[in-house]
Design a protein around this motif. Structure first.
Motif, PDB file in Angstrom:
ATOM      1  N   PHE A  53       0.823  -1.212   0.000  1.00 41.53           N
ATOM      2  CA  PHE A  53       0.000   0.000   0.000  1.00 41.53           C
ATOM      3  C   PHE A  53       0.858   1.264   0.000  1.00 41.53           C
ATOM      4  CE2 PHE A  53      -1.852  -3.428   2.538  1.00 41.53           C
ATOM      5  CZ  PHE A  53      -2.812  -3.819   1.627  1.00 41.53           C
ATOM      6  N   ASP A  54       0.201   2.355  -0.351  1.00 46.95           N
ATOM      7  CA  ASP A  54       0.884   3.646  -0.405  1.00 46.95           C
ATOM      8  C   ASP A  54       1.570   3.939   0.932  1.00 46.95           C
ATOM      9  OD1 ASP A  54       1.544   6.165  -1.534  1.00 46.95           O
ATOM     10  OD2 ASP A  54       0.026   7.042  -0.229  1.00 46.95           O
ATOM     11  N   SER A  55       2.824   4.377   0.852  1.00 52.34           N
ATOM     12  CA  SER A  55       3.619   4.480   2.064  1.00 52.34           C
ATOM     13  C   SER A  55       4.872   5.295   1.785  1.00 52.34           C
ATOM     14  CB  SER A  55       4.025   3.050   2.485  1.00 52.34           C
ATOM     15  OG  SER A  55       5.070   3.070   3.424  1.00 52.34           O
ATOM     16  N   PRO A  56       5.385   6.012   2.784  1.00 55.33           N
ATOM     17  CA  PRO A  56       6.707   6.632   2.592  1.00 55.33           C
ATOM     18  C   PRO A  56       7.846   5.608   2.765  1.00 55.33           C
ATOM     19  CG  PRO A  56       5.729   7.340   4.673  1.00 55.33           C
ATOM     20  CD  PRO A  56       4.722   6.440   4.026  1.00 55.33           C
ATOM     21  N   PHE A  57       7.523   4.390   3.072  1.00 56.63           N
ATOM     22  CA  PHE A  57       8.492   3.279   3.156  1.00 56.63           C
ATOM     23  C   PHE A  57       9.630   3.532   4.139  1.00 56.63           C
ATOM     24  CE2 PHE A  57       6.406   2.558  -0.961  1.00 56.63           C
ATOM     25  CZ  PHE A  57       5.948   1.276  -0.728  1.00 56.63           C
ATOM     26  N   LYS A  58       9.240   3.968   5.332  1.00 56.60           N
ATOM     27  CA  LYS A  58      10.266   4.069   6.366  1.00 56.60           C
ATOM     28  C   LYS A  58      10.389   2.748   7.121  1.00 56.60           C
ATOM     29  CE  LYS A  58      10.197   9.028   6.828  1.00 56.60           C
ATOM     30  NZ  LYS A  58       9.900  10.173   7.687  1.00 56.60           N
ATOM     31  N   ASP A  59       9.396   1.882   6.944  1.00 55.76           N
ATOM     32  CA  ASP A  59       9.491   0.514   7.474  1.00 55.76           C
ATOM     33  C   ASP A  59       8.977  -0.444   6.392  1.00 55.76           C
ATOM     34  OD1 ASP A  59       9.819  -1.709   9.065  1.00 55.76           O
ATOM     35  OD2 ASP A  59       8.020  -1.363  10.282  1.00 55.76           O
ATOM     36  N   ALA A  60       9.522  -0.261   5.193  1.00 55.33           N
ATOM     37  CA  ALA A  60       9.243  -1.150   4.059  1.00 55.33           C
ATOM     38  C   ALA A  60       7.747  -1.341   3.767  1.00 55.33           C
ATOM     39  CB  ALA A  60       9.921  -2.499   4.274  1.00 55.33           C
ATOM     40  N   GLY A  61       6.930  -0.370   4.141  1.00 57.58           N
ATOM     41  CA  GLY A  61       5.499  -0.471   3.841  1.00 57.58           C
ATOM     42  C   GLY A  61       4.650  -0.804   5.054  1.00 57.58           C
TER      43      GLY A  61
END
Ligand code: GLC
Ligand code: CA
Length: 522
Positions: A53-61
């Protein structure tokens, strides 16, 4: 209980690293669709996708910014709906990853909640103290000084993951709300809304359920039985039973007696602490000897595993499943400590135990744990278990046609890196043993999820062998370098069905060669 779950063998896919279909260096949903036949031929009939899902990926989603939107790097919602259809066409199933405990700090709910004098719907969506001046409470992590709102907020994991508010079981301060508070109930209802969205999909049939992240962590200051958190899950399970009776929920909890009572259909046996899983695959201290059960020269017997497993199994066998994992995106890969032979014996056990097994992508070829890989998206030492799938011996191991420096993570380029294509050609390879074992499991109901498990023999020291029965099948494992002979009383003459490394029987004596596995029908 959804009937399909009892016949499921799961394959966990870390979407960013599975298959890149458009050459941008990152795995995607179309890539997963293109590899569904591979997963099916391997013998797995269900998928678990890590968060996409949409995410800034600071914890891989695991820091979700929009629960209802596929992250553009993986494709679109339409692609995910198409994946559901392609999965179902193959008579397979798919679980999405549900992160109920926290969102990203960039989630619009948090943007509302963190405003100075926040009021309205999202004021209590997260857990806020009533002043910036606060030193914290035992066991909870607070962030101060980040927002205009005068207060501190709790995070569940990283700083970027504010905890959603499901209330406090025991309220000690004014700002702590009870789980029955309408704002805490609203959080629960928002979670149901997300579940419905993906379960329905675009045409009324979407995903088949969820793997639930940190499922035990919803209500703060819960009691030892996690009764307040469990009450929320039971409420959610009621919704599923009435609206989506075919949907399954599998918890990241690792305490099946609690989670199954809380309404989960299955719970993982994880590597938390001194767990039974660890005792099988990596029971070692740095610089010390390795006593993992499957290590050929270790000292560990199977008892350490059984001490944890049996009480859990007995307590839950009629109500839900225990899920044994080969590993996951948070653990070092099993190949970190085990040789290919040792891994094949591990799989022989994993795939002949009751419950619902989960295979982590790449473990079927013994992909290596690349522990020197530079951390990515909050992975730290987990990053080395998240590298691109190795499909063949060509460029980027066949994962992507991007330039190597554009890949999400570097592929294993060291000599001896295993790959699918080469192993498929070798009848003795790990992947072919996995296929054999999964074929045996799916073609014999007695070897499936059923609660028909009986211990026949669990050796110690000189003899570390382990024999167990599932209906008319007897399995024997000998992880050691010496052969063993064990007497087991049987009514009929055992017929050999399958073996790794050689074994035989004579007048009630079962013989296992060094590092071997045997399966008999009797
Ligand atoms: C779970 C996930 C892990 C994630 C954490 C926080 O343990 O498996 O990858 O970092 O939850 O959401
Ligand atoms: Ca891509």
């Amino acid at each position: 209980m959804p009937k399909w779950l009892g016949n499921a063998v799961f394959y966990e896919i870390y979407p960013q690293s599975f298959y890149d279909s458009n050459g941008d260096g990152i795995g995607d949903i179309e890539g997963i669709i293109q590899k569904l036949d591979y997963v099916k031929e391997l013998g797995c009939n269900a998928l678990w996708l890590n968060p996409c899902f949409d995410s800034p990926f600071k914890d891989a989603g695991y820091d979700v910014r929009d629960y209802k939107k596929v992250a553009p790097r993986y494709g679109s919602n339409e692609d995910l709906f198409r994946l559901f259809d392609e999965v179902h066409k193959r008579n397979m199933r798919v679980l999405l990853d549900l992160v109920p405990g926290h969102t990203s700090e960039e989630h619009p709910w948090f943007a509302e909640s963190k405003k100075a004098y926040s009021c309205g719907e999202f004021k209590n969506r997260y857990i806020w103290t009533d002043s910036w001046f606060f030193w914290g409470l035992e066991g909870l992590k607070f962030i101060a000084g980040e927002t205009e709102r005068d207060g501190c907020y709790i995070v569940n994991f990283f700083k970027s993951q504010p905890a959603l508010n499901y209330g406090f079981h025991e309220c000690r301060e004014k700002w702590q709300l009870p789980p029955e508070h309408p704002d805490c109930i609203a959080t629960r209802e928002a979670l149901k809304d997300i579940m419905r969205f993906w379960l329905l999909g675009d045409k009324g049939r979407g995903c088949d359920g969820f793997r639930v992240d940190m499922a035990d962590s919803l209500v703060k200051f819960d009691d030892a039985q996690k009764s307040a958190t469990s009450a929320i899950w039971r409420n959610i399970r009621e919704m599923l039973d009435s609206e989506f009776p075919e949907a399954a929920i599998v918890s990241e909890w690792s305490s099946p007696p609690q989670s199954i009572k809380a309404g989960f259909h299955a719970d993982f046996l994880l590597d938390h602490g001194n767990s039974g899983y660890r005792s099988l695959v990596r029971d070692y201290k740095n610089g010390g000897e390795d006593n993992s059960y499957f290590k050929k020269d270790g000292n560990g017997g199977i008892a350490k595993f059984l001490d944890q497993y049996m009480p859990w199994y007995e307590a839950t066998k009629n109500d839900g499943f225990i899920s044994m994992i080969s590993g996951n995106h948070d653990t070092p890969r099993i190949s970190h400590r085990l040789s290919p032979r040792e891994m094949s014996l591990f799989f022989a056990m994993q795939f002949t135990m009751p419950g619902v097994p989960f295979l982590y992508y790449g473990d079927e070829i013994g992909m290596r744990y690349l522990y020197r890989t530079h951390t990515k998206e909050g992975g730290y030492d987990r990053t080395g278990s998240r590298t691109p799938m190795q499909w063949n011996s060509g460029a980027n191991a066949g994962f992507s046609c991007a330039a190597p420096e554009k890949l999400y993570l570097p592929v294993d380029t060291e000599s001896g890196a295993p790959d699918v294509e080469s192993q498929e050609k070798d009848p003795q390879s790990l992947i072919n043993m996995v296929k054999d074992l999964l074929r045996l499991r799916s073609s014999n109901e007695e070897l499936g999820s059923k609660p028909n498990f009986e211990i026949l023999h669990s050796g110690i020291q000189g003899d570390r062998s382990f024999f167990y029965r599932r209906g008319s099948f007897i399995m024997g494992l000998n992880p050691c370098v010496n052969a063993v002979q064990v007497q087991i009383s049987v009514q009929k003459t055992p017929e050999p069905v399958y073996s790794i490394g050689g074994c035989g029987t004579e007048k009630g004596i079962f013989k296992l060669e060094p590092q071997s596995f045997g399966m008999w029908k009797c």
